[in-house]
Design an enzyme around this catalytic site. Structure first.
Site, short mmCIF file in Angstrom:
data_model
loop_
_atom_site.label_atom_id
_atom_site.label_comp_id
_atom_site.label_asym_id
_atom_site.label_seq_id
_atom_site.Cartn_x
_atom_site.Cartn_y
_atom_site.Cartn_z
N TYR A 45 -0.76 8.63 -2.59
CA TYR A 45 -0.74 8.42 -4.03
C TYR A 45 -1.96 9.03 -4.72
O TYR A 45 -1.97 9.20 -5.93
CB TYR A 45 -0.75 6.91 -4.35
N GLY A 46 -3.00 9.31 -3.95
CA GLY A 46 -4.28 9.67 -4.54
C GLY A 46 -4.27 10.86 -5.47
O GLY A 46 -5.08 10.94 -6.39
N CYS A 50 -11.36 3.08 -0.64
CA CYS A 50 -10.03 3.38 -0.10
C CYS A 50 -9.86 2.54 1.15
O CYS A 50 -10.79 2.47 1.98
CB CYS A 50 -9.88 4.86 0.23
N HIS A 57 -8.24 3.03 3.75
CA HIS A 57 -8.26 3.77 5.01
C HIS A 57 -9.68 3.88 5.58
O HIS A 57 -9.86 4.01 6.80
CB HIS A 57 -7.75 5.21 4.81
N CYS A 103 -4.24 -1.25 -2.22
CA CYS A 103 -4.31 0.20 -2.41
C CYS A 103 -5.18 0.43 -3.63
O CYS A 103 -4.89 -0.06 -4.71
CB CYS A 103 -2.91 0.76 -2.63
N ASP A 150 0.86 -1.18 0.00
CA ASP A 150 0.00 0.00 0.00
C ASP A 150 0.89 1.23 0.00
O ASP A 150 2.04 1.19 0.47
CB ASP A 150 -0.92 0.02 1.22
N SER A 151 0.34 2.32 -0.51
CA SER A 151 1.09 3.57 -0.49
C SER A 151 1.24 4.10 0.93
O SER A 151 2.12 4.92 1.19
CB SER A 151 0.38 4.62 -1.35
N GLU A 177 -5.09 9.31 9.41
CA GLU A 177 -3.67 9.27 9.70
C GLU A 177 -3.25 10.29 10.76
O GLU A 177 -2.21 10.11 11.40
CB GLU A 177 -2.87 9.45 8.41
#
Length: 282
Positions: free
Chosen positions: A50-51, A200, A202, A81, A18-19, A166
């Site tokens: 990366y988005g 996503c 996350h 990802c 994953d990024s 995050e």
């Protein structure tokens, strides 16, 4: 590392890339589904997110990560990802794998998520939330069009959701503000949306907030278990790949940022204390 002869041929772990950190939600579910398998998780945290990056740059970064995981002995790599799956997976599968090693596999998270829509959606109106890059790629729209041409898709980019997670603000009033606004903007596009894809990895960390603002009767699809179940089925159908996976129930963690920072945030996603090693991708 452009030749098959440079890659280890003995069985090895499953690679998960994953990024950033979101792929840990996928890793968590895969470890539950395959508890005896070995894994290497690689997070390109130093270059995340990366988005908002271009297709070419995401492809370049993702290919570097895949090559590193191959060099670590992985015969199978999961791109956990959505942005990498949207912007890099097909190019790597078609352009690079034949030269690197045609017997290795790189799989993504978009196809498994789309495949189950026929089982969960009755209206065929699908809402998709994701990063700006994933939404702009239209990868979900195109995949849904292939499998379910009669379905209609509605997308909405949520650029604040990843930072909320995050920066440990997932339980804050600020998270309520952004989640409520974004969910309402998505659902305003069609009163018939009955399934919402969290595009996503996350976003499961915001599931409690999302559930507050999604009306009853709408299915909210979180990718971790979907991808884990799909991977278990894939290995059942491909015993030749299953034999290439080592079985020691271990997980190594690699990151392109400071190992201590990665370990601290990884605990938020996994609920476990882990040790990580810092690497450089090039």
């Amino acid at each position: 590392m452009s030749s098959i002869t440079t890659l280890p041929t003995s069985p090895g772990p499953i690679g998960v890339f994953d990024s950033g950190y979101g792929g840990l939600t996928v890793l968590r579910e895969i470890r539950h589904a395959l508890p005896d398998a070995d894994f290497i998780y690689l997070g390109d945290n130093a270059r995340a997110p990366y988005g908002t990056r271009s297709f070419d740059l995401v492809y370049q970064f993702t290919l570097q990560a895949v090559k590193r995981l191959f060099a670590e002995g992985c015969h199978l790599v999961i791109l956990a990802c959505n942005t990498a799956s949207a912007k890099a997976l097909r190019s790597i599968q078609q352009r690079d794998l034949p030269g690197l090693d045609p017997d290795r596999r790189v799989l993504g998270v978009i196809r498994p998520t789309v495949e189950i829509l026929g089982k969960v959606s009755h209206s065929g109106h699908i809402g998709i939330v994701g990063t700006p890059g994933t939404v702009a790629s239209q990868s979900y729209n195109m995949e849904i069009e292939k499998l379910y041409p009669e379905f209609k898709t509605f997308t909405h980019a949520c650029p604040m959701w990843v930072p909320l997670v995050e920066y440990r603000e997932a339980n804050s009033p600020g998270a309520d503000y952004f989640v409520k606004k974004d969910v309402e903007q998505l659902l305003a596009q069609s009163a018939d949306i009955d399934t919402m894809i969290l595009g996503c990895t996350h976003y499961p960390m915001l599931l409690d907030k999302i559930s507050k603002y999604v009306p009853a009767g709408i299915n909210v699809l979180s990718q971790g278990k979907i991808v884990a179940d799909s991977l278990a089925d894939y290995l059942h159908r491909h015993p030749e790949m299953d034999k290439k996976i080592t079985r020691g129930a271990s997980t190594r963690f690699l990151t392109t940022e400071r190992a201590d920072r990665f370990a601290s945030l990884a605990n938020l996603f996994l609920g476990d204390d882990i040790e990580a090693s810092q690497i450089v991708l090039a």
